[in-house]
Structures are given as structure tokens and as C-alpha cells.
Design a protein around this motif. Sequence first.
Motif, PDB file in Angstrom:
ATOM      1  N   LYS B  11      24.615   0.328   2.121  1.00 59.13           N
ATOM      2  CA  LYS B  11      24.008   1.204   1.337  1.00 59.13           C
ATOM      3  C   LYS B  11      22.560   0.982   1.226  1.00 59.13           C
ATOM      4  N   THR B  43      27.282  -4.924  -8.233  1.00 54.94           N
ATOM      5  CA  THR B  43      27.620  -3.881  -8.512  1.00 54.94           C
ATOM      6  C   THR B  43      27.719  -2.573  -7.605  1.00 54.94           C
ATOM      7  N   ARG B  47      30.743  -0.027  -7.105  1.00 55.75           N
ATOM      8  CA  ARG B  47      30.586   1.264  -7.390  1.00 55.75           C
ATOM      9  C   ARG B  47      30.999   1.971  -6.043  1.00 55.75           C
ATOM     10  N   ILE B  50      34.586   2.580  -5.804  1.00 54.06           N
ATOM     11  CA  ILE B  50      35.518   3.615  -6.861  1.00 54.06           C
ATOM     12  C   ILE B  50      34.789   4.761  -6.935  1.00 54.06           C
ATOM     13  N   MET B  52      31.807   5.982  -7.157  1.00 55.05           N
ATOM     14  CA  MET B  52      30.695   6.297  -8.077  1.00 55.05           C
ATOM     15  C   MET B  52      29.375   6.701  -7.120  1.00 55.05           C
ATOM     16  N   MET B  54      28.420   6.531  -2.676  1.00 49.14           N
ATOM     17  CA  MET B  54      29.053   6.786  -1.396  1.00 49.14           C
ATOM     18  C   MET B  54      28.209   5.762  -0.499  1.00 49.14           C
ATOM     19  N   PRO B  55      28.548   5.090   0.451  1.00 49.86           N
ATOM     20  CA  PRO B  55      28.152   4.310   1.221  1.00 49.86           C
ATOM     21  C   PRO B  55      27.343   5.016   2.436  1.00 49.86           C
ATOM     22  N   VAL B  60      35.724   2.849   3.258  1.00 47.50           N
ATOM     23  CA  VAL B  60      36.097   2.340   2.229  1.00 47.50           C
ATOM     24  C   VAL B  60      37.688   2.906   2.079  1.00 47.50           C
ATOM     25  N   LEU B  72      41.912   6.996  -7.974  1.00 47.25           N
ATOM     26  CA  LEU B  72      41.297   6.645  -9.056  1.00 47.25           C
ATOM     27  C   LEU B  72      42.098   6.122 -10.313  1.00 47.25           C
ATOM     28  N   TYR B  77      38.585  -0.190 -14.525  1.00 40.38           N
ATOM     29  CA  TYR B  77      37.413  -0.582 -14.399  1.00 40.38           C
ATOM     30  C   TYR B  77      36.634  -0.981 -15.586  1.00 40.38           C
ATOM     31  N   PRO B  79      32.839  -1.900 -16.699  1.00 37.70           N
ATOM     32  CA  PRO B  79      31.559  -1.916 -16.141  1.00 37.70           C
ATOM     33  C   PRO B  79      30.852  -3.329 -16.728  1.00 37.70           C
TER      34      PRO B  79
END
Lengths: 412, 310
Positions: B11, B43, B47, B50, B52, B54-55, B60, B72, B77, B79
Amino acid sequence: MHNVWLIARREYLERIRAKSFIVMTILIPMLMTTLILGAALLSSRNGSMNHIAVVTTDPQFATDLGTELSTSAKARPSIDVHALTEPAILNQLDAQVKDKDGKLDGYLVVTPAAAGAARPTFKWEPKIKSDVIGRARIADAIRAALTRERLTHTGMSSTEVDAMFDPVELGAVAAGGPSANESAVAFGSAYGMFFLMYFVILFYGMNVARSIIEEKTSRVFEVLLATIRPEEMLAGKVIGVGAVGLTQVGIWIGVAVALIQFQLIGHDVHVLPTLTQTFFFIVFFLLGYLLYSSIAAALGAMTNSEQELQQMNIFLMLPLIACSVVIFSIVTNPESMTAKVFSFIPLCTPLIMYTRIVVGHPSLFAVTLSVVDLVAMIAAVLWVASRIYRVGILMYGKKPNLPEIMRWLKYS
Amino acid sequence: MPIVELHNIRKVYGSKIAVEGLTLTIEPGTMFGLLGPNGSGKTTSIRMMIGMTMPDSGAVSLFGKPFERQSLHRVGYLPEERGLYKKMKVLEQLVFLGRLHGLDERTARTRSMAWCERMEIADVVNKKTEELSKGMQQKIQFIAALLHEPDLIIMDEPFSGLDPVNATLLQDTLVDLRREGKAILFSTHRMDQVEKLCDSIALISRSKLLLSGSMREVKSQYPRNHVRMVFQGSDAFLQHPCIESYKNYAGHAEIVLKKESAAQSVLAAAVTGGTSVSLFEVMEPTLEEIFIENVRASFGDAEAGGKVDA
């Protein structure tokens, strides 16, 4: 959809229960009423034409002038008549007018013309020099009084003259066309729609933006985004916060209607809009409100503080201002090219298409198309806003580029 | 079937690489420690797990399937940056969050009450969140992550800011959940907690994976050349030629040996020298030492000083 509903429900209940909501709901109409009543009261007391003096050789002219003035003023002004023969009177009146605490609002000097048939000359000396409206009223009254006098001179009776001066009624137009009353209602409801939308967007649209900024600062979004999508969250907020605004306006309108119904205020609401008009009013008002709230949501997603938001305010107001400019030409010519073009610009559709439906005859296809157009625009705005939102909170200030936005689509 | 599988995740934010080439697997019934200095990409990795973010590349998988949002509902989770609605009452807040995770109202309410009892905050359920202490708010958020009985529990710094009593309460809860077969991923800077709780770890520094595997595997890579000693009397034995380095805290010494086999001769030297030894323990380096050593190496020694905080 379930998530959108949950978010909206929470937002709505929390806000409705807040003390500020109850206070505002009661306070704003009270303030408005006080303001309007107060202003009306003050202006009726402070009329600029309560007491004037006329210096003339013709007392009948002075009486006529009084009659004419009383048709345009709330009460017949008291008029002192002085004969032109007293030379000291001009200085005396001058002093009275210039006296700040004096009761005299102005004086008029009528000098008869040398030749019998010519017009006399007039000199108006008001207490308040900037009172152009009073000046125009005096001029109008003088002209009417002179006309009346001349007509009487030609031998017409005073009842005949009165009949001539009665206002003209334009009765029913061609068969099948709208009656005078109906077009007045059309115009009125178009304008009512305009002001209601303007007011509601100004007051509540920004609440949507503010609530989104609030969420960003409190960091609640991080928990929420672990289960729901940003667009669901934004849609929920738009609906929830929006519903609060509608509830408040609804309460006010309801109370106003009840008051009118029971004859507590106002007696001049004679004609109610037709069922079709009411239906389209609600449809376009809701869609318009949704569209503008979605834009406000996008603005909230883009900004990080109230101050930044304030600067963005103009983007909400500009389309409304544009509508207010073209609405005149559309009321007079609802099938013109301008009207057609503007009724399909989504930001203007709610106001312009509604006006066209009320005063003109757009085809059912055009109306359906404009509604579809609006709904598509709302979805698009929300979609873009949710992207901005996701990027805004997770990327710490970095602006998104197109390939990144395209990638997010894959999972959504 | 592994609960989480990350394969070669990458990422990039603009010119900054947040995570690169990260591969890891979390099995059910394990407690997994995600370790790393600040800003190392923990973090961001969470993320991406889950959805939040995208790579940019890599895959994943959750619960044996490529990532999908449906999964999900099986993830809880917590945070790192805590956030609750301040004006909302505790119970309503929990019910709201539970319903967002797919529970119906009644289940959400019963479970919230049960959890509040268990977390010893049942007496504040009708208070507004802003009236509570920070520790209590953290417990509420902890509960919110567990209400829907997730199979994967992700906690970013779960114990920070808690007093020892509450930290133990939360730890015990997590241990119970592991026993029920849940997979727990937590990230922390507290190496002693990781050492005590975790079955497996992954260590990230400067966006890259430095170490991963079960705690036993990781530790077995290091020689058992560390000695912890408690003694009275002369400390002359510390000058023994087999000792690489030592720290002596008045009767409590931490010794690093040159080779594993030297331990006995050091002990003999101490006893011969008349020192009375009450504890002599030969062990692997602590996780903290492994952490510092690896992170230092990843930064290059010169830079390490300011940036490493374990």
C-alpha cells in the motif's frame, strides 16, 4: 438500506430530543412574529404623510388632494389649508417643517397659472428630503386631483367621476384558461416554494455538513466504517438530519395552517392549491432538499472545520440565486427555451420544473425525465461525496487521484 | 482454515510506502501480536484487513474467502483512536453499534446488559457517555467490538490508558475468547503483554515484515545466552571472560553470555567467589530485546535512537 435507516434513526432521535431543538422550534416563530408585528406597528405609526399643509387659493383642490392621498395611505392625513394671500405663512411653514419635533410632515405651495386653462405650478417641501415614496405619492395625488377637477368642470357628476376612478377588474380570460385567481395561486405557490427551499437549505442543509465534520473530529467514523460503507453513512446522515429540518418546518407550517383555519390570523387566504400542485410541491421540495443536502454532505466531507465550510456556502446559494433570476421570465413564458433548459439542470429542476407544472403544461414525459434526472444526480453526488469522505479521513490530507478512486470501486 | 490471510500486500500513499510485501496468516484460536514502532504500518495493515482501504496489490482473505463485505459481520474492531457519540447514553450507544453489526434490537440489548455486568459498568448504562471516565469509555468500546460475537477480534492498543485492575479484566476476557476458538489480533507496544498472551507474532518496521511465526519459532532462532540472576555478596564474578555484557541493578543482574555453554562456569565462578545465589535463570532474549534489536537493524543504528519506542 438497513444501515442507512439505523444511522438516520439515530441522528434523528438524538437531534429531536436535544433541548436546542425544542427551544428553536418555539423561539424562531415567536421572534419572527414579534419582528413582523413590531415592524408593521412602527411603520403604521411613523407614516410620513400624517399631517401636511397646502397653500392654495382653491380649497376644493385641497380636499380632493386629501381624498386621493387617503386611498394610498392607511388613514386620511390631516391637511391644513392656508390661503396664498397671507405672505407670512410661507416663512411660518418653513420654520415648522424644519423643526425636528414639529408635527408637520411637509407643505405644498400651489401657484395658479397665469392663463386660466394652464396647469398651476407646485412646490413640495417635505420634512424628510429623502422620502422619495412620499414625493411620488404627492405627485400622483396631485395629478388625480387635477384630473378629477377638470372632469367636474366639463360637467360630469361626482359619482360618474368616482366610477371612472374605480380600479379595473380583469375577469376570466379565455374559456379553459386559468382564472385570475388560479394564476395568482400559481405564482404564489412557485414563489412560496422558492422561499421555503431557500430558507430550509440555508438553515438545515448546512446542518448536514456540520454533522459530518463533527463525526470526523470525534473519530466515531472509524468504528462505523468497519461495518458499513461511507455512502451508507452519508445517506443516513442526509436523511436523518434532513428529517429534523422537515419536522421543524412541518411543525411551523402545521401551526400556521391551524391558526388560519381557526381564523386567528389572516383572512386573505382564499384559494388553496389544487391536489396536483400540492403533490408536485411535496415531490419537488423533497427531492430538491435531498439534492442540496447531499451537496452539503459533500462539502462537509471535503472540509475539516466550520470556517472552511462557511467559505463553501456560496456553492449552495449560487444555483438558488440563478433560479430567482430566471423565475420571472419563466412565470410569464413557461414553454420558452430558457424554461426548458433550466428545468433539466438538476440544481434548478425542483424550482423551475415545479413552476412550469403550475403555470404551464409540460408533458408527462418531461416531468418524469426531470425527476429521474434529479434522483440520478442525488445518487451521483452522494457517491462522489462518500469517496471524498473516505479519502479525506484515511489519507490525512492527501487529495485522491483517479486511479485510486477507481480501485475503491472494486470492493464497493 | 485460517481466519486471516494476507498475501504480499502493498500500500502506497503518494510517495510514502505504508506497507510492502506483507504476508501473514492468523489461525483460529490464536492470539496474534502485531508489533512495530510508531508509523510502521500496523494500522494501515489492519485497515486493509477490514476493507477500510484497499491494498494497491496483493490479496486479502478472511475466513478462507477473498475479502467481501459480508465477512465484516464476523469481525470486531477496536480502533486505536477511540470515538463514541458523546451525548448518547451508554446502553443506547451499545445497542446502536450492535445493530449496525447485524443484531436485532432485543439481542443487542440483552447482550449489552450482560457485557456491562461482566465489565463491571452495569451501574452507568443510563448515563451519557461524556460523563464517564476514559477507562470506562474504553470498556464500552471494547464491549461494542464484541457484542456480535465475532470470530475475528482486532484490537489496536486495547490496554492503553487502563489501570492494572481493568487491564487484567480485559486480558482475562480476551484469554477466555481465545479458549472459545476466536482469533484475536492485537497491536501494542507493551512487549510484556505480548510475551504473556500471544501465540504468534509479526514484527513490522519501516513498512516491512521483519519477523513472523509462533512465539516458540521466533524465540528458538535466538541462542539461550541470557541469564537473569538474583544474588547477595561480591559481584566480582561479573568480570568472568565468558560474559559479553551485563547490567547490575544492586543484586539483580541481567547477563548476556558469549556462548550458551558458558552459563555453568559463570555460576561456578560466582559460588566459588562466595556470592550467595538465590536465582539463576538461563533463557532466550526477551521479546523486548528481540524487538529493539530488529528495529534498530532495520533503521540502521545511527537513526534508531529517536525512532524506536518499544
